[in-house]
Design an enzyme around this catalytic site. Structure first.
Site, PDB file in Angstrom:
ATOM      1  N   LYS A  11       0.829  -1.210   0.000  1.00  9.79           N
ATOM      2  CA  LYS A  11       0.000   0.000   0.000  1.00  9.79           C
ATOM      3  C   LYS A  11       0.871   1.272   0.000  1.00  9.79           C
ATOM      4  CE  LYS A  11      -3.982  -2.188   2.312  1.00  9.79           C
ATOM      5  NZ  LYS A  11      -4.934  -2.085   3.473  1.00  9.79           N
ATOM      6  N   TYR A  51     -12.438  -2.297  -3.493  1.00 11.04           N
ATOM      7  CA  TYR A  51     -12.965  -2.418  -2.131  1.00 11.04           C
ATOM      8  C   TYR A  51     -14.489  -2.317  -2.087  1.00 11.04           C
ATOM      9  CZ  TYR A  51      -8.375  -2.293   0.179  1.00 11.04           C
ATOM     10  OH  TYR A  51      -7.111  -2.596   0.638  1.00 11.04           O
ATOM     11  N   PHE A  59     -15.577   3.722   7.132  1.00 11.88           N
ATOM     12  CA  PHE A  59     -14.213   4.116   6.770  1.00 11.88           C
ATOM     13  C   PHE A  59     -13.952   4.075   5.267  1.00 11.88           C
ATOM     14  CE2 PHE A  59     -14.181  -0.418   7.972  1.00 11.88           C
ATOM     15  CZ  PHE A  59     -13.670  -0.993   6.810  1.00 11.88           C
ATOM     16  N   ARG A  87      -1.411 -14.161   4.584  1.00  9.45           N
ATOM     17  CA  ARG A  87      -2.121 -13.523   5.702  1.00  9.45           C
ATOM     18  C   ARG A  87      -1.302 -13.653   6.992  1.00  9.45           C
ATOM     19  NH1 ARG A  87      -6.622 -10.289   4.627  1.00  9.45           N
ATOM     20  NH2 ARG A  87      -7.210 -10.692   6.780  1.00  9.45           N
ATOM     21  N   THR A  93      -5.177  -7.032  10.883  1.00 10.80           N
ATOM     22  CA  THR A  93      -5.566  -5.799  10.187  1.00 10.80           C
ATOM     23  C   THR A  93      -5.103  -4.564  10.958  1.00 10.80           C
ATOM     24  OG1 THR A  93      -7.535  -6.947   9.365  1.00 10.80           O
ATOM     25  CG2 THR A  93      -7.543  -4.532   9.239  1.00 10.80           C
ATOM     26  N   ARG A 104       2.796  -6.057   9.146  1.00  8.29           N
ATOM     27  CA  ARG A 104       2.061  -4.917   9.710  1.00  8.29           C
ATOM     28  C   ARG A 104       2.667  -4.463  11.038  1.00  8.29           C
ATOM     29  NH1 ARG A 104      -3.879  -6.993   7.662  1.00  8.29           N
ATOM     30  NH2 ARG A 104      -4.068  -5.584   5.883  1.00  8.29           N
ATOM     31  N   ASN A 114      -2.138   0.415   6.798  1.00  8.86           N
ATOM     32  CA  ASN A 114      -1.578  -0.814   7.365  1.00  8.86           C
ATOM     33  C   ASN A 114      -0.705  -1.615   6.400  1.00  8.86           C
ATOM     34  OD1 ASN A 114      -3.610  -1.781   5.807  1.00  8.86           O
ATOM     35  ND2 ASN A 114      -4.766  -2.767   7.445  1.00  8.86           N
ATOM     36  N   HIS A 117      -2.087  -5.377   1.615  1.00  3.88           N
ATOM     37  CA  HIS A 117      -3.356  -6.097   1.425  1.00  3.88           C
ATOM     38  C   HIS A 117      -3.037  -7.523   1.033  1.00  3.88           C
ATOM     39  CE1 HIS A 117      -7.326  -7.253  -0.026  1.00  3.88           C
ATOM     40  NE2 HIS A 117      -6.673  -7.833  -1.029  1.00  3.88           N
ATOM     41  N   GLU A 128      -9.681 -11.046  -7.154  1.00  2.00           N
ATOM     42  CA  GLU A 128      -8.737  -9.922  -7.039  1.00  2.00           C
ATOM     43  C   GLU A 128      -7.592 -10.026  -8.054  1.00  2.00           C
ATOM     44  OE1 GLU A 128      -7.640  -9.850  -2.904  1.00  2.00           O
ATOM     45  OE2 GLU A 128      -9.605  -9.148  -2.271  1.00  2.00           O
TER      46      GLU A 128
HETATM   47  P1  IDP Z   1      -7.750  -6.870   5.776  1.00  2.00           P
HETATM   48  O1  IDP Z   1      -7.034  -5.859   4.914  1.00  2.00           O
HETATM   49  O2  IDP Z   1      -6.884  -7.304   6.954  1.00  2.00           O
HETATM   50  O3  IDP Z   1      -8.305  -8.029   4.998  1.00  2.00           O
HETATM   51  P2  IDP Z   1     -10.481  -5.802   5.930  1.00  2.00           P
HETATM   52  O4  IDP Z   1     -11.387  -5.973   7.093  1.00  2.00           O
HETATM   53  O5  IDP Z   1     -10.785  -6.552   4.665  1.00  2.00           O
HETATM   54  O6  IDP Z   1      -8.988  -6.117   6.444  1.00  2.00           O
HETATM   55  O7  IDP Z   1     -10.446  -4.242   5.611  1.00  2.00           O
HETATM   56  C1  IDP Z   1      -9.862  -3.758   4.443  1.00  2.00           C
HETATM   57  C2  IDP Z   1      -9.037  -2.536   4.789  1.00  2.00           C
HETATM   58  O8  IDP Z   1      -9.896  -1.501   5.245  1.00  2.00           O
HETATM   59  C3  IDP Z   1      -8.022  -2.744   5.908  1.00  2.00           C
HETATM   60  O9  IDP Z   1      -6.812  -3.300   5.505  1.00  2.00           O
HETATM   61  C4  IDP Z   1      -7.839  -1.331   6.427  1.00  2.00           C
HETATM   62  O10 IDP Z   1      -6.943  -0.616   5.574  1.00  2.00           O
HETATM   63  C5  IDP Z   1      -9.234  -0.746   6.259  1.00  2.00           C
HETATM   64  N1  IDP Z   1     -10.007  -0.864   7.506  1.00  2.00           N
HETATM   65  C6  IDP Z   1     -10.596  -1.960   8.002  1.00  2.00           C
HETATM   66  N2  IDP Z   1     -11.220  -1.706   9.163  1.00  2.00           N
HETATM   67  C7  IDP Z   1     -11.020  -0.390   9.399  1.00  2.00           C
HETATM   68  C8  IDP Z   1     -11.429   0.488  10.453  1.00  2.00           C
HETATM   69  O11 IDP Z   1     -12.106   0.108  11.407  1.00  2.00           O
HETATM   70  N3  IDP Z   1     -11.032   1.789  10.330  1.00  2.00           N
HETATM   71  C9  IDP Z   1     -10.270   2.226   9.278  1.00  2.00           C
HETATM   72  N4  IDP Z   1      -9.870   1.431   8.281  1.00  2.00           N
HETATM   73  C10 IDP Z   1     -10.235   0.138   8.339  1.00  2.00           C
END
Ligand code: IDP
Length: 143
Positions: A11, A51, A59, A87, A93, A104, A114, A117, A128
């Protein structure tokens, strides 16, 4: 265990930290092979489409703004159990919950920025990979 593919993104925050090589190195050291790779600066439409499953989340706007804030690298990783292996390398996350030694934990500070992805299932991976790469852009190893 089956050989599978997964979609990985480095990212904008991690690209800005000049950590592309170090992160790709972690994938390679773990036995994952890069079989496709490109750098791009996502458009708003590309980030929103990628997304789309999160579009009702509070968010979503911030996520799209972050993902379009600078260039990313997008790569396809191949190997045994590649989805889970990636993962595990990524960590949770929220980097505050990520195990020590994960990407991370080492490269991200906040849940919204973070570092990486990774597809969360074989089904997501197929969708994807297809979102970013044409079949002829995938380069299976021949040696
Ligand atoms: P992942 O990337 O670990 O699979 P997901 O739940 O699929 O997590 O969320 C996608 C992305 O959305 C996350 O990597 C993060 O950048 C963002 N995200 C997820 N939850 C939050 C939140 O509560 N606040 C802000 N950003 C979030």
């Amino acid at each position: 265990m089956a050989v599978e593919r997964t979609l990985s993104i480095i990212k904008p925050d991690a690209v800005a930290k000049n950590a592309i090589g170090e992160i790709l190195g972690r994938f390679e050291k773990a036995g994952l092979k890069v079989v496709a790779l490109k750098m791009l600066h996502l458009s708003r439409e590309q980030a929103e489409g990628f997304y789309a499953e999160h579009k009702e989340r509070p968010f979503f706007g911030d996520l799209v703004a972050f993902m379009t804030s600078g260039p990313v690298t997008v790569q396809v990783l191949e190997g045994e159990d590649a989805v889970k292996k990636n993962r595990d390398l990524m960590g949770a996350t929220n980097p505050k919950d990520a195990e020590a030694g994960t990407i991370r934990a080492d490269f991200a500070e906040t849940i919204d920025e973070n570092a990486v992805h990774g597809s969360d299932s074989a089904e997501s991976a197929a969708r994807e990979v297809d979102y970013f790469f044409a079949d002829e852009e995938l380069c299976p190893r021949t040696r």
